[in-house]
Write a protein that holds these residues in place. Sequence first.
Motif, PDB file in Angstrom:
ATOM      1  N   LYS A  75     -16.704 -32.548 -40.453  1.00 19.31           N
ATOM      2  CA  LYS A  75     -15.243 -30.969 -39.625  1.00 19.31           C
ATOM      3  C   LYS A  75     -15.836 -30.650 -39.264  1.00 19.31           C
ATOM      4  O   LYS A  75     -16.609 -30.804 -38.608  1.00 19.31           O
ATOM      5  CB  LYS A  75     -15.282 -30.195 -40.809  1.00 19.31           C
ATOM      6  N   LEU A  76     -14.880 -30.029 -38.406  1.00 15.79           N
ATOM      7  CA  LEU A  76     -15.467 -29.848 -36.636  1.00 15.79           C
ATOM      8  C   LEU A  76     -14.529 -27.302 -36.780  1.00 15.79           C
ATOM      9  O   LEU A  76     -13.588 -27.641 -37.768  1.00 15.79           O
ATOM     10  CB  LEU A  76     -13.678 -29.891 -36.167  1.00 15.79           C
ATOM     11  N   LYS A  77     -15.978 -27.532 -36.922  1.00 18.37           N
ATOM     12  CA  LYS A  77     -16.274 -25.760 -36.761  1.00 18.37           C
ATOM     13  C   LYS A  77     -14.886 -25.828 -35.841  1.00 18.37           C
ATOM     14  O   LYS A  77     -14.466 -25.820 -34.855  1.00 18.37           O
ATOM     15  CB  LYS A  77     -17.285 -25.623 -36.276  1.00 18.37           C
ATOM     16  N   PRO A  78     -13.632 -24.588 -36.409  1.00 20.16           N
ATOM     17  CA  PRO A  78     -13.112 -24.044 -35.884  1.00 20.16           C
ATOM     18  C   PRO A  78     -12.953 -23.434 -34.481  1.00 20.16           C
ATOM     19  O   PRO A  78     -12.424 -23.455 -33.873  1.00 20.16           O
ATOM     20  CB  PRO A  78     -12.022 -23.149 -36.994  1.00 20.16           C
ATOM     21  N   GLU A  79     -14.408 -22.624 -34.488  1.00 21.76           N
ATOM     22  CA  GLU A  79     -14.456 -22.227 -33.534  1.00 21.76           C
ATOM     23  C   GLU A  79     -14.471 -23.015 -32.533  1.00 21.76           C
ATOM     24  O   GLU A  79     -14.676 -22.498 -30.868  1.00 21.76           O
ATOM     25  CB  GLU A  79     -15.727 -21.342 -33.564  1.00 21.76           C
ATOM     26  N   ALA A  80     -15.537 -24.086 -32.526  1.00 17.07           N
ATOM     27  CA  ALA A  80     -16.073 -25.256 -32.059  1.00 17.07           C
ATOM     28  C   ALA A  80     -14.610 -25.988 -31.465  1.00 17.07           C
ATOM     29  O   ALA A  80     -14.641 -27.231 -30.149  1.00 17.07           O
ATOM     30  CB  ALA A  80     -16.625 -25.997 -32.367  1.00 17.07           C
ATOM     31  N   GLU A  81     -13.237 -26.076 -31.850  1.00 13.96           N
ATOM     32  CA  GLU A  81     -12.394 -27.016 -32.082  1.00 13.96           C
ATOM     33  C   GLU A  81     -11.489 -27.469 -29.780  1.00 13.96           C
ATOM     34  O   GLU A  81     -11.703 -28.020 -29.642  1.00 13.96           O
ATOM     35  CB  GLU A  81     -10.812 -26.421 -32.316  1.00 13.96           C
ATOM     36  N   ALA A  82     -11.070 -26.084 -29.614  1.00 14.09           N
ATOM     37  CA  ALA A  82     -10.907 -25.944 -28.192  1.00 14.09           C
ATOM     38  C   ALA A  82     -12.409 -26.954 -27.080  1.00 14.09           C
ATOM     39  O   ALA A  82     -11.891 -28.098 -26.571  1.00 14.09           O
ATOM     40  CB  ALA A  82     -11.393 -24.294 -27.562  1.00 14.09           C
ATOM     41  N   GLU A  83     -13.451 -26.365 -27.344  1.00 15.34           N
ATOM     42  CA  GLU A  83     -14.676 -27.455 -27.014  1.00 15.34           C
ATOM     43  C   GLU A  83     -14.893 -28.989 -27.201  1.00 15.34           C
ATOM     44  O   GLU A  83     -14.867 -29.671 -26.074  1.00 15.34           O
ATOM     45  CB  GLU A  83     -15.551 -26.759 -26.822  1.00 15.34           C
TER      46      GLU A  83
END
Length: 123
Positions: free
Chosen positions: A15-23
């Motif tokens: 799972k990708l943390k939503p707050e880390a998507e752009a980075e």
Amino acid sequence: MPSTTEGRRICQIIKLKPEAEAEYLRVHKEVWPNVLAALERAHIVDYSIFYHKPLGLLIATMKYVGDDWARDSAINAQDEDTKRWWAMTDGMQESFIEGATGSGKDVPWWTEVPEVFRFEGTG
């Protein structure tokens, strides 16, 4: 030198943390060359990571063309650039595996998904 041309296909999810998507997406546009070289030394080819945003799911697919997955994975986990890359990207992810603390540890970080169907066609 790879021992087989057929290889073993591997699929993994995390799972990708939503707050880390752009980075996460940004750093994967320019993966460090030494990390890519380490993958090749570990006999990993045809490696892709897909992102399914509605579920925050990262799906990695690769082909392993060596003859000892455990050995090559352990060697790759000792690569200094790979360890630095994982230290950066692991913080952007959430493992589905209970007790997992990061890539390259005793407990797998990414969940391996079994293949249930394959069609290769005739060309």
